[in-house]
Every structure is written in structure tokens, then in C-alpha cells.
Design an enzyme around this catalytic site. Structure first.
Site, PDB file in Angstrom:
ATOM      1  CB  THR A 108     -10.193   6.800  -5.094  1.00 42.85           C
ATOM      2  OG1 THR A 108      -9.177   5.977  -5.682  1.00 42.85           O
ATOM      3  CG2 THR A 108      -9.603   7.681  -4.021  1.00 42.85           C
TER       4      THR A 108
ATOM      5  CE  LYS B 264      -6.513   5.379  -4.530  1.00 44.38           C
ATOM      6  NZ  LYS B 264      -5.663   6.363  -5.231  1.00 44.38           N
TER       7      LYS B 264
ATOM      8  CB  THR C 282      -2.590   6.097  -8.265  1.00 46.75           C
ATOM      9  OG1 THR C 282      -2.142   6.975  -9.281  1.00 46.75           O
ATOM     10  CG2 THR C 282      -4.048   6.411  -8.000  1.00 46.75           C
TER      11      THR C 282
END
Length: 233
Positions: free
Chosen positions: A140, A166, A177
Site C-alpha cells: 500500500t 506488507k 497493518t
């Protein structure tokens, strides 16, 4: 790459910028799987699905996308997961319950169901042992690709573990996250794989904090297909 695993990442149209946003990891041989998830009480649709199937005895694939978290977006978000699983299940000829789903990106936006349906066929055609684009398809706001592999000798058998991940911002204890996918050709019992993952996560990811936020989508999946031929662990 571990024996028997194929992967790929492609641009499907989820992101506005034309970069990889859809990743598929696949093993023709059935895998034993383990997973760890965010402890946020509010979770995204893909996590709800993956939690519901992680205890199945065997798994074949991980389908992941970036650009849209598929969270807090109403019933269409759940539909997007169901369509994704059904489409991939039909394409590769495995039970829907053997497919794990992960998604990351902006929260609260409608998920483009038809976009991912078409993208699944595209990423399936790109599968290869090199896994081209797979590590990029889950990013992202990350500033770089994160991938790692190691090969060890296990009582005369060569065993490989490979991982893509990620992670950027909102890092708080208990998987915030982050998406992490590990594949290995080791022959290992599911119960032991689960135990080892839980221990590893407790000693690493769950000790990090940046801004005290818990995410809605974070997960780690490990797939082990046993093709290394080592004595069962």
C-alpha cells in the site's frame, strides 16, 4: 521458491495507479496451514472468511489484494469475498474452504466486485515458480518490497521457506497493518505448525509499536505442502 508453489502479482484495476494490486499464491499439493490475526474486535470481510476456514485440514491458495481494505462497506464487501472465493475455487478446482483471503488498503470504500472477478483469471494465468509481482501486489504505502527465502538441510533433505510481507504505518502489538505470507515445502503436522507460528509471532510482530493503532485486516498465513520429503515433523 519452495517445491510445488506458484505465485504471481498483477494489476487488476483495484488501484487507480497501474501497479500490481492482486496476488495469488498456489500449491497443487494440499497444504497444512496456520494463521494469526489482528486482535481488533472490528475486522474486515476477508478476515472473517479466513478465520472461518483456517482450521480446515488442508489448504491450497492465498488470494490477496491491495488498494481497498474491503472493510466497513456493507453487504457488498461480503459479496466480494464470496465471489472471489467461488471464482478461484472453480478456476483451480479446489474446495472454497481451502482458499485463504487477505485484503489491505483504504477502509470504507465499496469493493469493485467485477474488477477482482476478472483479475483472478488474469493472475491465475501468470502463476510461476518465480512468483513475479507477488510481493508488489500486496503493498500500500510501503516504500519497498519485502521478500525473503532461506533453505536449510533437515536430516539430509533440503527444505525451503519463503515469505512476502506488507507493513507500513499503524504498527501496534497484535498484528497491525500487516500482511505476511509464508510458504514452505516442509512436511510438518498442522498442530506443530500452529504452535511454532504462535510462538514466532509473540516474539516478533506482537512486540512492535509505532502509533498504538490496531488494524482491521492484519494476518499471517503459513502454508506447508510437504514436498521436501523430510521425515514428518
Amino acid at each position: 521458491s519452495p517445491k510445488g508453489f506458484l505465485a504471481a502479482g498483477v494489476y487488476s484495476g483495484i488501484k487507480k495507479k497501474k501497479v500490481e494490486d492482486l496476488t495469488l499464491i498456489y500449491s497443487e499439493a494440499p497444504c497444512r496451514a496456520a494463521g494469526a490475526f489482528t486482535q481488533n474486535t472490528l475486522t474486515a470481510w476477508p478476515l472473517d472468511w479466513s478465520r472461518s476456514v483456517i482450521n480446515e485440514p488442508f489448504h491450497h491458495a492465498i488470494l490477496a489484494s491491495s488498494g481497498n481494505a474491503n472493510c466497513f462497506n456493507g453487504p457488498t464487501g461480503k459479496q466480494a469475498v464470496e465471489v472471489s472465493v467461488k471464482t478461484l475455487s472453480h478456476l483451480i478446482g479446489v474446495p472454497a474452504s481451502s482458499i485463504l483471503i487477505a485484503q489491505t488498503g483504504v477502509i470504507g470504500r465499496p469493493f469493485p466486485v467485477e474488477t477482482i472477478r476478472k483479475g483472478i483469471g488474469k493472475v491465475y494465468q501468470k502463476l510461476s515458480p518465480l512468483g513475479t509481482g507477488a510481493a508488489r501486489g500486496i503493498l500500500t504505502t510501503d516504500t519497498r518490497v519485502k521478500e525473503f527465502a532461506v533453505t536449510v538441510n533437515l536430516k539430509g533433505k533440503q527444505v525451503t521457506l519463503a515469505s512476502i510481507s506488507k507493513c507500513s504505518g499503524m504498527i501496534h502489538p497484535n498484528l497491525a497493518t500487516m500482511l505476511v505470507f509464508v510458504t514452505t515445502d516442509a512436511y510438518i503436522e498442522k498442530a506443530l505448525l500452529e504452535k511454532l507460528l504462535k510462538k514466532a509471532v509473540a516474539q516478533t510482530f506482537n512486540r512492535m509499536s509505532v502509533d498504538n493503532d490496531l488494524s482491521t485486516n492484519d494476518c499471517i498465513f503459513v502454508l506447508a505442502n510437504g514436498l521436501a520429503g523430510n521425515k514428518r515433523l
